[in-house]
Design a protein around this motif. Structure first.
Motif, PDB file in Angstrom:
ATOM      1  N   UNK A   1     -25.803  12.904   5.868  1.00 56.22           N
ATOM      2  CA  UNK A   1     -25.368  12.632   7.230  1.00 56.22           C
ATOM      3  C   UNK A   1     -26.369  13.153   8.368  1.00 56.22           C
ATOM      4  N   UNK A   2     -25.246  12.637   9.348  1.00 55.77           N
ATOM      5  CA  UNK A   2     -25.386  12.555  10.512  1.00 55.77           C
ATOM      6  C   UNK A   2     -24.399  13.418  11.468  1.00 55.77           C
ATOM      7  N   UNK A   3     -24.346  14.236  12.927  1.00 54.17           N
ATOM      8  CA  UNK A   3     -23.404  14.792  13.037  1.00 54.17           C
ATOM      9  C   UNK A   3     -23.383  14.938  14.644  1.00 54.17           C
ATOM     10  N   UNK A   4     -22.143  14.729  15.018  1.00 52.70           N
ATOM     11  CA  UNK A   4     -22.336  14.130  16.968  1.00 52.70           C
ATOM     12  C   UNK A   4     -21.879  15.759  17.087  1.00 52.70           C
ATOM     13  N   UNK A   5     -23.180  15.917  17.981  1.00 55.95           N
ATOM     14  CA  UNK A   5     -22.534  18.125  18.703  1.00 55.95           C
ATOM     15  C   UNK A   5     -22.812  17.725  19.896  1.00 55.95           C
ATOM     16  N   UNK A   6     -21.838  18.247  20.546  1.00 59.43           N
ATOM     17  CA  UNK A   6     -21.435  17.936  22.684  1.00 59.43           C
ATOM     18  C   UNK A   6     -21.582  19.215  22.356  1.00 59.43           C
ATOM     19  N   UNK A   7     -22.897  19.734  23.145  1.00 60.74           N
ATOM     20  CA  UNK A   7     -22.825  21.366  22.856  1.00 60.74           C
ATOM     21  C   UNK A   7     -22.824  21.956  25.475  1.00 60.74           C
ATOM     22  N   UNK A   8     -22.336  22.255  25.099  1.00 59.37           N
ATOM     23  CA  UNK A   8     -21.586  22.949  26.583  1.00 59.37           C
ATOM     24  C   UNK A   8     -22.491  23.604  26.875  1.00 59.37           C
ATOM     25  N   UNK A   9     -22.912  24.156  28.566  1.00 55.91           N
ATOM     26  CA  UNK A   9     -23.645  24.797  28.325  1.00 55.91           C
ATOM     27  C   UNK A   9     -23.783  25.124  30.244  1.00 55.91           C
TER      28      UNK A   9
ATOM     29  N   UNK B   1     -12.975   5.875  20.858  1.00 56.21           N
ATOM     30  CA  UNK B   1     -13.359   4.234  21.358  1.00 56.21           C
ATOM     31  C   UNK B   1     -15.093   4.704  21.616  1.00 56.21           C
ATOM     32  N   UNK B   2     -15.712   4.884  21.025  1.00 58.49           N
ATOM     33  CA  UNK B   2     -16.806   4.418  20.055  1.00 58.49           C
ATOM     34  C   UNK B   2     -17.113   3.693  19.350  1.00 58.49           C
ATOM     35  N   UNK B   3     -18.511   3.374  19.456  1.00 57.06           N
ATOM     36  CA  UNK B   3     -18.831   2.643  18.069  1.00 57.06           C
ATOM     37  C   UNK B   3     -19.446   3.599  16.958  1.00 57.06           C
ATOM     38  N   UNK B   4     -18.204   4.038  15.803  1.00 62.54           N
ATOM     39  CA  UNK B   4     -18.944   4.862  15.440  1.00 62.54           C
ATOM     40  C   UNK B   4     -19.847   4.594  14.396  1.00 62.54           C
ATOM     41  N   UNK B   5     -20.939   4.761  14.002  1.00 57.96           N
ATOM     42  CA  UNK B   5     -22.002   4.582  12.987  1.00 57.96           C
ATOM     43  C   UNK B   5     -21.285   4.878  11.734  1.00 57.96           C
ATOM     44  N   UNK B   6     -21.893   4.784  10.582  1.00 60.62           N
ATOM     45  CA  UNK B   6     -21.193   4.691   9.097  1.00 60.62           C
ATOM     46  C   UNK B   6     -21.634   6.313   8.535  1.00 60.62           C
ATOM     47  N   UNK B   7     -22.942   6.400   9.111  1.00 57.14           N
ATOM     48  CA  UNK B   7     -23.365   7.680   8.870  1.00 57.14           C
ATOM     49  C   UNK B   7     -22.718   8.876   9.745  1.00 57.14           C
ATOM     50  N   UNK B   8     -22.197   8.387  10.621  1.00 53.91           N
ATOM     51  CA  UNK B   8     -22.462   9.439  11.662  1.00 53.91           C
ATOM     52  C   UNK B   8     -20.691   9.467  12.231  1.00 53.91           C
ATOM     53  N   UNK B   9     -19.872  10.006  11.607  1.00 58.70           N
ATOM     54  CA  UNK B   9     -18.495  10.092  11.852  1.00 58.70           C
ATOM     55  C   UNK B   9     -17.846  10.727  11.961  1.00 58.70           C
ATOM     56  N   UNK B  10     -18.799  12.132  11.983  1.00 62.60           N
ATOM     57  CA  UNK B  10     -18.058  12.920  12.595  1.00 62.60           C
ATOM     58  C   UNK B  10     -18.432  13.862  14.352  1.00 62.60           C
ATOM     59  N   UNK B  11     -17.512  14.395  14.269  1.00 67.02           N
ATOM     60  CA  UNK B  11     -18.028  15.768  15.642  1.00 67.02           C
ATOM     61  C   UNK B  11     -17.874  17.305  15.567  1.00 67.02           C
ATOM     62  N   UNK B  12     -17.795  17.597  16.554  1.00 74.67           N
ATOM     63  CA  UNK B  12     -18.324  18.860  16.728  1.00 74.67           C
ATOM     64  C   UNK B  12     -18.531  19.918  18.370  1.00 74.67           C
ATOM     65  N   UNK B  13     -18.134  20.777  19.234  1.00 75.20           N
ATOM     66  CA  UNK B  13     -18.193  20.546  20.620  1.00 75.20           C
ATOM     67  C   UNK B  13     -18.553  22.479  19.968  1.00 75.20           C
ATOM     68  N   UNK B  14     -18.941  22.930  20.645  1.00 69.92           N
ATOM     69  CA  UNK B  14     -19.670  23.920  21.357  1.00 69.92           C
ATOM     70  C   UNK B  14     -19.877  24.399  22.136  1.00 69.92           C
ATOM     71  N   UNK B  15     -19.707  25.425  22.498  1.00 70.18           N
ATOM     72  CA  UNK B  15     -20.266  26.814  24.341  1.00 70.18           C
ATOM     73  C   UNK B  15     -20.700  27.748  23.281  1.00 70.18           C
TER      74      UNK B  15
END
Length: 350
Positions: free
Chosen positions: A99-107, A133-147
């Motif tokens: 699968x795939x995961x969306x990551x928001x990497x703050x710096x 609100x975004x177009x969710x992919x079939x294999x990337x419907x999860x996300x995480x945010x890290x700092x």
């Protein structure tokens, strides 16, 4: 009694500075060095993280560790004038074989040198659903945010030394001997296949242009690079922007094969493919068609660069010279011969 401390004499000060027990210093105290160095270099997990495949992730709290490859990365605008706010955010997509995961990497201070295709490891305490609100992919419907600079419970590590180029290379849903869902030729993609959701193309890098830096009409700095891509049916241009342009440093013409899913397309003057927020770009995926396409590309390269060499003794009859003229003009990369210094003998039979 004086409020001022006595100063050392010149000789005593020199002896004090050159004492064998005191190492050379750059004038900064340990506290100052500690405050400047990024927290990432001193990260040590405080809790136990569970190794998990991306396909097995569940939304909610929980310390998980995962490994995958970057298939997309770009800067996300984060305008803020607060002194303690993050300076920016990188939005990346990490993918493994499940699968795939969306990551928001703050710096804030760390300059992340990320490239598409890199193997990375991620530690995070929470997984959430992707933005609605975004177009969710079939294999990337999860996300995480890290700092990582501010939160000691998360971390991102680029596996530069331990990457053997084998793991996390299989496309999602690929099975040996079966057609990959959504895969089409480049010609079909250009002729209308780009309108299909989850459409995929498998192409080879033909040539890589120079990275160009310029200023947009809005006064913002920008960077782009154009890559010529092709398969056995057509050719097109792949354009990368921003931080993704650094990815081409590891690509090789007629050797690097790209699997692009959900690509954006423009065909006004020349068929142009680019990466959108939901695009996934896999470098040299582990599938049978990659070996075939790479062999086809190398065969085409040899065919386009083959010219009949001029003879060692410099003597050539007219019929063979006419054949040489035809062959040289039938290839794209032509060799130029100078008649000066070449002894061309006319055969009396013709």
């Amino acid at each position: 009694m004086s409020f001022y401390h006595s100063e050392l004499s010149g000789n005593k000060a020199m002896e004090h500075a050159t004492t064998p027990n005191s190492p050379p210093s750059d004038g900064l105290t340990p506290a100052e060095i500690k405050s400047v160095l990024p927290v990432l270099h001193r990260w040590c997990p405080r809790v136990e993280y569970q190794d998990t495949n991306i396909g097995a992730l569940i939304p909610g709290p929980g310390c998980v560790a995962l490994t995958g490859r970057l298939v997309n990365v770009y800067h996300q605008a984060t305008p803020s004038k607060k002194p303690h706010a993050a300076k920016g955010c990188l939005k990346a997509t990490i993918k493994d074989d499940t699968g795939a995961l969306v990551v928001r990497l703050w710096y804030a201070k760390v300059d992340y040198k990320l490239r598409i295709g890199q193997l990375v490891s991620l530690w995070t305490p929470h997984i959430s659903n992707a933005e609605s609100k975004s177009v969710v992919q079939r294999n990337a419907n999860l996300a995480t945010s890290i700092f990582p600079e501010r939160d000691n419970s998360c971390y991102l590590l680029v596996q530069e030394q331990s990457d053997d180029g084998i793991i996390c290379k299989s496309p999602i849903g690929y099975k040996e001997g079966k057609h990959l869902v959504g895969l089409m030729t480049l010609k079909n993609f250009v002729d209308g296949g780009h309108e299909i959701n989850d459409g995929r193309i498998l192409v080879c890098v033909k040539s890589i242009g120079s990275r160009k830096k310029f200023t947009t009409k809005k006064g913002r700095p920008a960077e782009k690079v154009d890559i010529n891509i092709f398969d056995d049916t057509s050719e097109a241009c792949l354009t990368l922007w921003g931080i993704a342009t650094a990815s081409v440093t590891a690509w090789r013409p007629s050797h690097t094969v790209l699997l692009i899913s959900n690509a954006e397309f423009k065909g006004d003057y020349r068929p142009t493919v680019s990466l959108g927020p939901d695009t996934q770009l896999e470098v040299d995926p582990d599938m049978r068609d990659v070996s075939w396409l790479r062999g086809f590309a190398q065969q085409m390269t040899k065919r386009e660069h083959v010219n009949q060499p001029f003879p060692q003794n410099g003597r050539r009859t007219l019929p063979n010279l006419a054949f040489l003229h035809f062959k040289v003009n039938s290839v794209r990369c032509r060799s130029m011969f100078h008649l000066r210094g070449k002894d061309i003998v006319h055969n009396s039979r013709y």
